[in-house]
Motif scaffolding. Structure first.
Motif, PDB file in Angstrom:
ATOM      1  N   LEU A  18      71.769 -71.583 -36.048  1.00 23.34           N
ATOM      2  CA  LEU A  18      70.597 -72.347 -36.461  1.00 23.34           C
ATOM      3  C   LEU A  18      69.304 -71.606 -36.158  1.00 23.34           C
ATOM      4  CD1 LEU A  18      71.594 -75.963 -35.326  1.00 23.34           C
ATOM      5  CD2 LEU A  18      71.621 -75.026 -37.648  1.00 23.34           C
ATOM      6  N   ASN A  19      69.251 -70.958 -34.999  1.00 21.58           N
ATOM      7  CA  ASN A  19      68.007 -70.265 -34.660  1.00 21.58           C
ATOM      8  C   ASN A  19      67.748 -69.103 -35.618  1.00 21.58           C
ATOM      9  OD1 ASN A  19      70.114 -68.751 -33.618  1.00 21.58           O
ATOM     10  ND2 ASN A  19      69.123 -68.351 -31.650  1.00 21.58           N
ATOM     11  N   ARG A  20      68.816 -68.414 -36.043  1.00 16.53           N
ATOM     12  CA  ARG A  20      68.638 -67.319 -36.994  1.00 16.53           C
ATOM     13  C   ARG A  20      68.231 -67.846 -38.370  1.00 16.53           C
ATOM     14  NH1 ARG A  20      70.993 -62.455 -35.057  1.00 16.53           N
ATOM     15  NH2 ARG A  20      71.951 -62.762 -33.025  1.00 16.53           N
ATOM     16  N   GLN A  21      68.786 -68.990 -38.760  1.00 12.58           N
ATOM     17  CA  GLN A  21      68.371 -69.583 -40.030  1.00 12.58           C
ATOM     18  C   GLN A  21      66.878 -69.883 -40.013  1.00 12.58           C
ATOM     19  OE1 GLN A  21      70.963 -72.766 -41.720  1.00 12.58           O
ATOM     20  NE2 GLN A  21      72.243 -72.348 -39.939  1.00 12.58           N
ATOM     21  N   ALA A  22      66.421 -70.508 -38.931  1.00 10.61           N
ATOM     22  CA  ALA A  22      65.005 -70.870 -38.825  1.00 10.61           C
ATOM     23  C   ALA A  22      64.126 -69.633 -38.872  1.00 10.61           C
ATOM     24  CB  ALA A  22      64.760 -71.654 -37.538  1.00 10.61           C
ATOM     25  N   LEU A  23      64.546 -68.571 -38.173  1.00 13.69           N
ATOM     26  CA  LEU A  23      63.746 -67.346 -38.146  1.00 13.69           C
ATOM     27  C   LEU A  23      63.724 -66.670 -39.515  1.00 13.69           C
ATOM     28  CD1 LEU A  23      62.069 -65.467 -36.365  1.00 13.69           C
ATOM     29  CD2 LEU A  23      64.169 -64.238 -35.812  1.00 13.69           C
ATOM     30  N   LEU A  24      64.876 -66.575 -40.167  1.00 13.61           N
ATOM     31  CA  LEU A  24      64.920 -65.955 -41.498  1.00 13.61           C
ATOM     32  C   LEU A  24      64.088 -66.747 -42.510  1.00 13.61           C
ATOM     33  CD1 LEU A  24      68.700 -65.007 -41.669  1.00 13.61           C
ATOM     34  CD2 LEU A  24      66.782 -63.398 -41.571  1.00 13.61           C
ATOM     35  N   LEU A  25      64.176 -68.063 -42.457  1.00 18.20           N
ATOM     36  CA  LEU A  25      63.430 -68.890 -43.409  1.00 18.20           C
ATOM     37  C   LEU A  25      61.923 -68.734 -43.240  1.00 18.20           C
ATOM     38  CD1 LEU A  25      65.541 -72.179 -43.348  1.00 18.20           C
ATOM     39  CD2 LEU A  25      65.236 -70.659 -45.313  1.00 18.20           C
ATOM     40  N   ALA A  49      56.843 -73.790 -41.312  1.00 19.51           N
ATOM     41  CA  ALA A  49      57.744 -74.532 -40.430  1.00 19.51           C
ATOM     42  C   ALA A  49      58.101 -75.880 -41.046  1.00 19.51           C
ATOM     43  CB  ALA A  49      57.097 -74.720 -39.060  1.00 19.51           C
ATOM     44  N   ALA A  50      57.138 -76.489 -41.736  1.00 20.03           N
ATOM     45  CA  ALA A  50      57.394 -77.794 -42.366  1.00 20.03           C
ATOM     46  C   ALA A  50      58.426 -77.664 -43.484  1.00 20.03           C
ATOM     47  CB  ALA A  50      56.092 -78.373 -42.907  1.00 20.03           C
ATOM     48  N   ASP A  51      58.287 -76.616 -44.310  1.00 17.03           N
ATOM     49  CA  ASP A  51      59.252 -76.426 -45.400  1.00 17.03           C
ATOM     50  C   ASP A  51      60.629 -76.063 -44.843  1.00 17.03           C
ATOM     51  OD1 ASP A  51      57.489 -77.039 -47.400  1.00 17.03           O
ATOM     52  OD2 ASP A  51      56.991 -74.954 -47.881  1.00 17.03           O
ATOM     53  N   ALA A  52      60.659 -75.218 -43.811  1.00 20.14           N
ATOM     54  CA  ALA A  52      61.940 -74.872 -43.194  1.00 20.14           C
ATOM     55  C   ALA A  52      62.602 -76.103 -42.607  1.00 20.14           C
ATOM     56  CB  ALA A  52      61.742 -73.808 -42.114  1.00 20.14           C
ATOM     57  N   ALA A  53      61.795 -77.007 -42.050  1.00 18.92           N
ATOM     58  CA  ALA A  53      62.333 -78.251 -41.501  1.00 18.92           C
ATOM     59  C   ALA A  53      62.959 -79.105 -42.604  1.00 18.92           C
ATOM     60  CB  ALA A  53      61.227 -79.033 -40.797  1.00 18.92           C
ATOM     61  N   THR A  54      62.315 -79.160 -43.744  1.00 19.44           N
ATOM     62  CA  THR A  54      62.873 -79.899 -44.883  1.00 19.44           C
ATOM     63  C   THR A  54      64.184 -79.270 -45.321  1.00 19.44           C
ATOM     64  OG1 THR A  54      60.675 -80.550 -45.663  1.00 19.44           O
ATOM     65  CG2 THR A  54      62.473 -80.615 -47.276  1.00 19.44           C
ATOM     66  N   ILE A  55      64.230 -77.957 -45.390  1.00 25.48           N
ATOM     67  CA  ILE A  55      65.429 -77.249 -45.823  1.00 25.48           C
ATOM     68  C   ILE A  55      66.590 -77.505 -44.874  1.00 25.48           C
ATOM     69  CG2 ILE A  55      66.432 -74.931 -46.065  1.00 25.48           C
ATOM     70  CD1 ILE A  55      63.616 -74.064 -47.116  1.00 25.48           C
ATOM     71  N   MET A  56      66.325 -77.488 -43.575  1.00 26.52           N
ATOM     72  CA  MET A  56      67.390 -77.598 -42.578  1.00 26.52           C
ATOM     73  C   MET A  56      67.618 -79.030 -42.108  1.00 26.52           C
ATOM     74  SD  MET A  56      66.700 -74.135 -40.310  1.00 26.52           S
ATOM     75  CE  MET A  56      68.150 -74.440 -39.262  1.00 26.52           C
ATOM     76  N   GLU A  69      61.228 -78.879 -34.068  1.00 26.27           N
ATOM     77  CA  GLU A  69      62.552 -78.316 -33.796  1.00 26.27           C
ATOM     78  C   GLU A  69      62.660 -76.903 -34.368  1.00 26.27           C
ATOM     79  OE1 GLU A  69      65.917 -81.577 -33.817  1.00 26.27           O
ATOM     80  OE2 GLU A  69      64.592 -81.888 -35.535  1.00 26.27           O
ATOM     81  N   ILE A  70      62.086 -76.693 -35.553  1.00 29.92           N
ATOM     82  CA  ILE A  70      62.101 -75.361 -36.160  1.00 29.92           C
ATOM     83  C   ILE A  70      61.348 -74.379 -35.276  1.00 29.92           C
ATOM     84  CG2 ILE A  70      61.333 -73.984 -38.123  1.00 29.92           C
ATOM     85  CD1 ILE A  70      63.717 -75.770 -38.745  1.00 29.92           C
ATOM     86  N   GLU A  71      60.196 -74.789 -34.778  1.00 30.53           N
ATOM     87  CA  GLU A  71      59.406 -73.900 -33.924  1.00 30.53           C
ATOM     88  C   GLU A  71      60.177 -73.533 -32.658  1.00 30.53           C
ATOM     89  OE1 GLU A  71      55.870 -76.158 -33.468  1.00 30.53           O
ATOM     90  OE2 GLU A  71      55.135 -75.731 -35.504  1.00 30.53           O
ATOM     91  N   THR A  72      60.919 -74.505 -32.110  1.00 31.87           N
ATOM     92  CA  THR A  72      61.743 -74.218 -30.933  1.00 31.87           C
ATOM     93  C   THR A  72      62.854 -73.244 -31.263  1.00 31.87           C
ATOM     94  OG1 THR A  72      61.280 -76.378 -29.945  1.00 31.87           O
ATOM     95  CG2 THR A  72      63.261 -75.245 -29.188  1.00 31.87           C
ATOM     96  N   LEU A  73      63.515 -73.445 -32.404  1.00 34.90           N
ATOM     97  CA  LEU A  73      64.591 -72.549 -32.820  1.00 34.90           C
ATOM     98  C   LEU A  73      64.076 -71.125 -33.035  1.00 34.90           C
ATOM     99  CD1 LEU A  73      66.513 -74.829 -35.347  1.00 34.90           C
ATOM    100  CD2 LEU A  73      67.367 -73.996 -33.152  1.00 34.90           C
ATOM    101  N   VAL A  74      62.882 -71.005 -33.604  1.00 32.95           N
ATOM    102  CA  VAL A  74      62.312 -69.674 -33.833  1.00 32.95           C
ATOM    103  C   VAL A  74      62.039 -68.991 -32.500  1.00 32.95           C
ATOM    104  CG1 VAL A  74      60.285 -68.430 -34.685  1.00 32.95           C
ATOM    105  CG2 VAL A  74      61.352 -70.197 -36.104  1.00 32.95           C
ATOM    106  N   ARG A  75      61.510 -69.724 -31.540  1.00 34.63           N
ATOM    107  CA  ARG A  75      61.276 -69.134 -30.217  1.00 34.63           C
ATOM    108  C   ARG A  75      62.592 -68.686 -29.585  1.00 34.63           C
ATOM    109  NH1 ARG A  75      57.460 -73.396 -29.766  1.00 34.63           N
ATOM    110  NH2 ARG A  75      58.965 -74.670 -28.611  1.00 34.63           N
ATOM    111  N   GLU A  76      63.646 -69.490 -29.750  1.00 32.01           N
ATOM    112  CA  GLU A  76      64.952 -69.112 -29.208  1.00 32.01           C
ATOM    113  C   GLU A  76      65.479 -67.846 -29.880  1.00 32.01           C
ATOM    114  OE1 GLU A  76      67.363 -72.512 -29.866  1.00 32.01           O
ATOM    115  OE2 GLU A  76      66.567 -73.655 -28.168  1.00 32.01           O
ATOM    116  N   ALA A  77      65.257 -67.746 -31.195  1.00 35.08           N
ATOM    117  CA  ALA A  77      65.728 -66.564 -31.926  1.00 35.08           C
ATOM    118  C   ALA A  77      65.010 -65.312 -31.445  1.00 35.08           C
ATOM    119  CB  ALA A  77      65.512 -66.755 -33.430  1.00 35.08           C
ATOM    120  N   VAL A  78      63.707 -65.420 -31.234  1.00 34.06           N
ATOM    121  CA  VAL A  78      62.941 -64.270 -30.750  1.00 34.06           C
ATOM    122  C   VAL A  78      63.423 -63.867 -29.359  1.00 34.06           C
ATOM    123  CG1 VAL A  78      60.655 -63.488 -30.036  1.00 34.06           C
ATOM    124  CG2 VAL A  78      60.921 -64.781 -32.172  1.00 34.06           C
ATOM    125  N   ALA A  79      63.687 -64.859 -28.502  1.00 37.73           N
ATOM    126  CA  ALA A  79      64.200 -64.563 -27.159  1.00 37.73           C
ATOM    127  C   ALA A  79      65.562 -63.892 -27.240  1.00 37.73           C
ATOM    128  CB  ALA A  79      64.285 -65.845 -26.333  1.00 37.73           C
TER     129      ALA A  79
END
Length: 263
Positions: free
Chosen positions: A95-102, A110-117, A123-133
């Motif tokens: 999920l974190n990679r999906q959010a980062l790629l999107l 982030a709003a459009d990615a949230a709609t997609i997922m 939650e998308i912003e949190t996933l992106v931070r996790e992906a970067v970490a």
């Protein structure tokens, strides 16, 4: 514009996302095909595809989330790379990679990615931070940069080093690439397709791949030249001008799948 024409306009980029997410052209295309088949079988889903990229990617995301194991099993044969990618897919749903790629490679908000997922923007912003970490924790490798614009090459060098990787060489022509790989094989390649002397980055990459399997990320102002469907397409394709986070996301995916197959 008909639904078919609207979907067709966005399909090359959905296929790019699917390849980056799965690490394999055949597996990615299988998910895209499954999405289109689901839309043909469901009038409500087909109708929802009107309105641009977000509904199309959302339909893909639902298919990916619910059926990726079945599609991977159906594609159980293929190259060493594809089989390795399928093995990774059986173990995780990233999920974190999906959010980062999107939000980077595909440039959704982030709003459009949230709609997609099917999530909230926070939650998308949190996933992106996790992906970067997660990227920061990944093992290091040696990177060859094939780029004829000096400022872009320097920017990529700084980015690669900031991620903890080494630069094994830079090249602005196919001949320079051949000189670099004569003494070593890189662990990752970042490549433009149009080089300084008129030579082709595609040909330079072919020279590298003739020595062994290496993950390659193409970074180009001419993505349409590679998204024709007429030949095997690159798994990782970044459009210039690029976001640095998009390159980070592609590097993360390339090493994630690349680490599962022998070189």
């Amino acid at each position: 514009m008909s639904i078919g024409a609207e979907v067709a306009a966005h399909l090359p980029f959905l296929r790019r996302y699917a390849r980056a997410l799965t690490g394999s052209q055949s597996t990615g295309d299988a998910f895209v095909q499954a999405t289109l088949e689901a839309a043909l079988a469901d009038e409500e889903l087909a109708g929802s595809l009107r309105g641009g990229r977000v509904p199309l990617y959302a339909a893909f995301s639902r298919v990916w989330s619910s059926a990726y194991l079945e599609v991977a099993d159906a594609q159980a044969s293929g190259s060493v790379h594809e089989i390795a990618a399928q093995g990774q897919l059986r173990r995780i749903t990233p999920l974190n990679r999906q959010a980062l790629l999107l939000t980077t490679v595909e440039d959704f908000s982030a709003a459009d990615a949230a709609t997609i997922m099917g999530m909230e923007p926070a939650e998308i912003e949190t996933l992106v931070r996790e992906a970067v970490a997660e990227i920061d924790r990944e093992s290091t490798t040696s990177v060859l940069i094939i780029e004829d614009e000096a400022l872009i090459s320097m920017q990529l060098e700084d980015l690669v080093r900031a991620l903890g990787h080494e630069i094994c060489g830079t090249a602005a022509t196919r001949t320079q690439v051949q000189d670099v790989i004569a003494g070593q094989t890189p662990g990752l390649v970042l490549a433009d397709i149009q080089l300084a002397d008129g030579s082709s980055g595609l040909d330079a990459v072919d020279d590298i791949l003739a020595q062994g399997s290496v993950p390659v990320i193409f970074i180009t102002a001419y993505p349409e030249r590679l998204l024709t469907g007429d030949r095997p397409e690159p798994t990782y394709l970044i459009t210039k001008p690029f976001q640095e986070d998009a390159v980070r996301a592609a590097i993360s995916q390339a090493l994630f799948f690349g680490s599962t197959r022998p070189l």
